[in-house]
Design a protein around this motif. Structure first.
Motif, PDB file in Angstrom:
ATOM      1  N   ARG A 140       0.827  -1.213   0.000  1.00 47.50           N
ATOM      2  CA  ARG A 140       0.000   0.000   0.000  1.00 47.50           C
ATOM      3  C   ARG A 140       0.852   1.250   0.000  1.00 47.50           C
ATOM      4  NH1 ARG A 140      -5.192   0.348   3.420  1.00 47.50           N
ATOM      5  NH2 ARG A 140      -4.966   2.468   2.671  1.00 47.50           N
ATOM      6  N   SER A 141       1.905   1.216   0.796  1.00 50.96           N
ATOM      7  CA  SER A 141       2.807   2.357   0.858  1.00 50.96           C
ATOM      8  C   SER A 141       3.495   2.571  -0.497  1.00 50.96           C
ATOM      9  CB  SER A 141       3.805   2.113   1.994  1.00 50.96           C
ATOM     10  OG  SER A 141       4.990   2.797   1.783  1.00 50.96           O
ATOM     11  N   PHE A 142       3.847   1.481  -1.166  1.00 52.96           N
ATOM     12  CA  PHE A 142       4.475   1.523  -2.490  1.00 52.96           C
ATOM     13  C   PHE A 142       3.523   2.125  -3.529  1.00 52.96           C
ATOM     14  CE2 PHE A 142       5.077  -0.495  -6.638  1.00 52.96           C
ATOM     15  CZ  PHE A 142       6.444  -0.413  -6.860  1.00 52.96           C
ATOM     16  N   LEU A 143       2.268   1.715  -3.448  1.00 53.76           N
ATOM     17  CA  LEU A 143       1.304   2.156  -4.463  1.00 53.76           C
ATOM     18  C   LEU A 143       0.729   3.540  -4.169  1.00 53.76           C
ATOM     19  CD1 LEU A 143      -0.779  -1.077  -5.188  1.00 53.76           C
ATOM     20  CD2 LEU A 143       0.934  -0.005  -6.667  1.00 53.76           C
ATOM     21  N   GLU A 144       0.625   3.880  -2.872  1.00 54.71           N
ATOM     22  CA  GLU A 144      -0.157   5.074  -2.541  1.00 54.71           C
ATOM     23  C   GLU A 144       0.645   6.250  -2.032  1.00 54.71           C
ATOM     24  OE1 GLU A 144      -3.296   3.645   0.028  1.00 54.71           O
ATOM     25  OE2 GLU A 144      -3.866   2.118  -1.449  1.00 54.71           O
ATOM     26  N   THR A 145       1.922   6.044  -1.669  1.00 57.17           N
ATOM     27  CA  THR A 145       2.692   7.197  -1.163  1.00 57.17           C
ATOM     28  C   THR A 145       4.008   7.365  -1.927  1.00 57.17           C
ATOM     29  OG1 THR A 145       4.059   6.012   0.473  1.00 57.17           O
ATOM     30  CG2 THR A 145       1.829   6.647   1.171  1.00 57.17           C
ATOM     31  N   ASP A 146       4.412   8.636  -2.060  1.00 59.01           N
ATOM     32  CA  ASP A 146       5.698   8.939  -2.695  1.00 59.01           C
ATOM     33  C   ASP A 146       6.862   8.485  -1.821  1.00 59.01           C
ATOM     34  OD1 ASP A 146       4.581   9.934  -4.931  1.00 59.01           O
ATOM     35  OD2 ASP A 146       5.124  12.036  -4.578  1.00 59.01           O
ATOM     36  N   GLU A 147       6.660   8.561  -0.499  1.00 61.75           N
ATOM     37  CA  GLU A 147       7.730   8.166   0.424  1.00 61.75           C
ATOM     38  C   GLU A 147       8.025   6.675   0.278  1.00 61.75           C
ATOM     39  OE1 GLU A 147       4.880   9.887   1.598  1.00 61.75           O
ATOM     40  OE2 GLU A 147       6.041  11.705   1.166  1.00 61.75           O
ATOM     41  N   GLY A 148       6.967   5.886   0.227  1.00 59.73           N
ATOM     42  CA  GLY A 148       7.122   4.434   0.079  1.00 59.73           C
ATOM     43  C   GLY A 148       7.824   4.090  -1.223  1.00 59.73           C
ATOM     44  N   LEU A 149       7.377   4.750  -2.281  1.00 60.19           N
ATOM     45  CA  LEU A 149       7.958   4.488  -3.591  1.00 60.19           C
ATOM     46  C   LEU A 149       9.430   4.895  -3.618  1.00 60.19           C
ATOM     47  CD1 LEU A 149       7.331   3.550  -6.460  1.00 60.19           C
ATOM     48  CD2 LEU A 149       6.837   5.934  -7.059  1.00 60.19           C
ATOM     49  N   LYS A 150       9.711   6.067  -2.988  1.00 60.71           N
ATOM     50  CA  LYS A 150      11.083   6.576  -2.995  1.00 60.71           C
ATOM     51  C   LYS A 150      12.015   5.660  -2.205  1.00 60.71           C
ATOM     52  CE  LYS A 150      13.713  10.777  -2.212  1.00 60.71           C
ATOM     53  NZ  LYS A 150      13.670  12.212  -1.943  1.00 60.71           N
ATOM     54  N   GLU A 151      11.532   5.163  -1.087  1.00 63.03           N
ATOM     55  CA  GLU A 151      12.353   4.257  -0.281  1.00 63.03           C
ATOM     56  C   GLU A 151      12.649   2.971  -1.080  1.00 63.03           C
ATOM     57  OE1 GLU A 151      10.646   3.133   3.482  1.00 63.03           O
ATOM     58  OE2 GLU A 151      12.481   2.068   4.085  1.00 63.03           O
ATOM     59  N   PHE A 152      11.626   2.471  -1.739  1.00 62.23           N
ATOM     60  CA  PHE A 152      11.798   1.296  -2.585  1.00 62.23           C
ATOM     61  C   PHE A 152      12.846   1.564  -3.672  1.00 62.23           C
ATOM     62  CE2 PHE A 152      10.989  -0.722  -6.614  1.00 62.23           C
ATOM     63  CZ  PHE A 152      10.912  -2.066  -6.280  1.00 62.23           C
ATOM     64  N   MET A 153      12.702   2.709  -4.348  1.00 64.62           N
ATOM     65  CA  MET A 153      13.599   3.045  -5.458  1.00 64.62           C
ATOM     66  C   MET A 153      15.035   3.193  -4.973  1.00 64.62           C
ATOM     67  SD  MET A 153      12.434   2.867  -8.210  1.00 64.62           S
ATOM     68  CE  MET A 153      12.476   3.597  -9.626  1.00 64.62           C
TER      69      MET A 153
END
Ligand SMILES: C[N+](C)(C)CCCC[C@H](N)C(=O)O
Ligand SMILES: O=C(O)CCC(=O)C(=O)O
Ligand SMILES: [Fe+2]
Length: 353
Positions: free
Chosen positions: A100-113
């Motif tokens: 959910r964090s990956f799909l719905e937040t920029d922070e989650g996506l950025k941490e993943f990236m």
């Protein structure tokens, strides 16, 4: 700093030479006299002013020059990375990102990236174990690269395609699609089902292994970076008829700073070696052996069991994957992603990529 006059004229950021809206050059570089010299040069605290023979004035902020001059760039790495073996990766305790964090937040996506850029692998957790949900994940960071295997692929050990991946056999470490002129940038794996034993996934940081070769025997590294070879995929199974050939060295480095950006390593798919003379063939096998020995060191092996719900992203230009033989029914889905578009997403999040 040593700056070339043609370079200075070419990079002029004045309104008539450069469109600041589109960030594109308007100047026709071919119209610049290759013997051009400024008529007058002046520099103050912050700015360099050049007046050209036709009266045109170019201004450069000194900081811009430091950041952008060729001499300055030469020192910089293009892709900051943390090279790892199993111990380093485990110690780092890189977290999986929640779906959910990956799909719905920029922070989650950025941490993943950030994890993905640094280590060449990253995990997303709590994903519904379906092909459709895996696709939504993939499209959050890139464009799916359609290949001879389709867009989203889905496979079991049914030998529906003419490749060992579609069996229960073990697969030694390798990168995929070495037989493409441009091997796929990223591979996404999601194990949707496994009722049986074995089938663990092996991951090895190819850049870490190459770095060890460079340290121990630079002449081996040099040879692996210079000698081109071919990989191929020949398939005639069912309705599938394919013949792919990719040419390139095992280690691909940027010519200006020797930084490694792509490793092409797949002993299954390596084609007849016929690109170099006799004495080079011999030396190349020694170099290939040195790299293989590094790639096979047990302390470089990271073993993970892919479970439904946990999606793995692998940088196929850097990290090798393999799998343990297995029994029972095992179903995997995934896709390949275009590399430019993954890096595009990373840059838009403010990351260096
Ligand atoms: C991932 N998927 C099962 C679709 C394809 C597998 C491709 C296998 C091939 N030997 C290679 O290494 O490129
Ligand atoms: O079955 C696996 O875990 C991976 C097989 C493989 O190497 C691939 O699909 O590219
Ligand atoms: Fe593979």
């Amino acid at each position: 700093m040593r700056l070339d006059f043609v370079w200075l004229r070419d990079h002029c950021r004045s309104a008539s030479c450069y469109n600041t809206k589109t960030k594109q050059r308007s100047l026709d570089t071919a119209s610049v006299d290759l013997a051009i010299r400024p008529q007058a040069v002046r520099v103050d605290e912050t700015t360099l002013f050049l007046t050209w023979p036709d009266g045109h004035v170019t201004r450069y902020g000194l900081e811009w020059l430091v950041r952008n001059s060729y001499e300055g760039q030469k020192q910089q790495v293009m892709h900051p990375r943390i090279l790892w073996n199993a111990e380093i990766y485990r110690q780092a305790q890189v977290p999986s990102i929640d779906c959910r964090s990956f799909l719905e937040t920029d922070e989650g996506l950025k941490e993943f990236m950030q994890n993905f850029l640094l280590y060449g692998i990253a995990f997303v957790e709590n994903v519904s174990p379906t092909k459709e949900d895996t696709k939504i994940l993939a499209e959050r960071i890139s464009i799916i690269r359609e290949t001879i295997y389709g867009r989203m692929w889905y496979f079991t050990s049914d030998f529906s395609r003419g490749d060992t991946a579609y069996t229960k056999l073990a697969l030694d470490r390798h990168t995929d699609t070495t037989y493409f002129q441009e091997p796929c940038g990223i591979q996404v794996f999601h194990c949707l089902k496994h009722e049986g034993t074995g089938g663990r996934t092996l991951l090895v940081d190819g850049f870490h292994a190459a770095e060890q070769v460079l340290r121990q025997a630079p002449e081996h590294f040099e040879l692996l970076a210079r000698v081109p070879l071919k990989h191929e995929y020949v398939e005639n199974v069912g309705g599938c008829h394919n013949h792919m050939v990719g040419v390139g060295p095992v280690l691909n480095v940027y010519p200006w700073n020797n930084e490694l950006y792509l490793i092409r390593y797949n002993n299954y798919d390596r084609a007849v070696f016929n690109t170099v003379p006799h004495d080079v063939v011999r030396r190349w096998y020694h170099a290939h052996r040195a790299l293989t020995a590094e790639l096979r060191r047990p302390d470089n092996e990271l073993w993970v069991k892919l479970k439904p719900g946990k999606v793995l992203f692998v940088d196929n230009w850097r990290v090798l994957h393999g799998r343990e033989a297995f029994t029972g029914y095992r179903q995997l889905c995934g896709c390949y992603l275009t590399r430019d578009d993954v890096l595009n997403t990373a840059r838009l999040l403010g990351l260096q990529a």
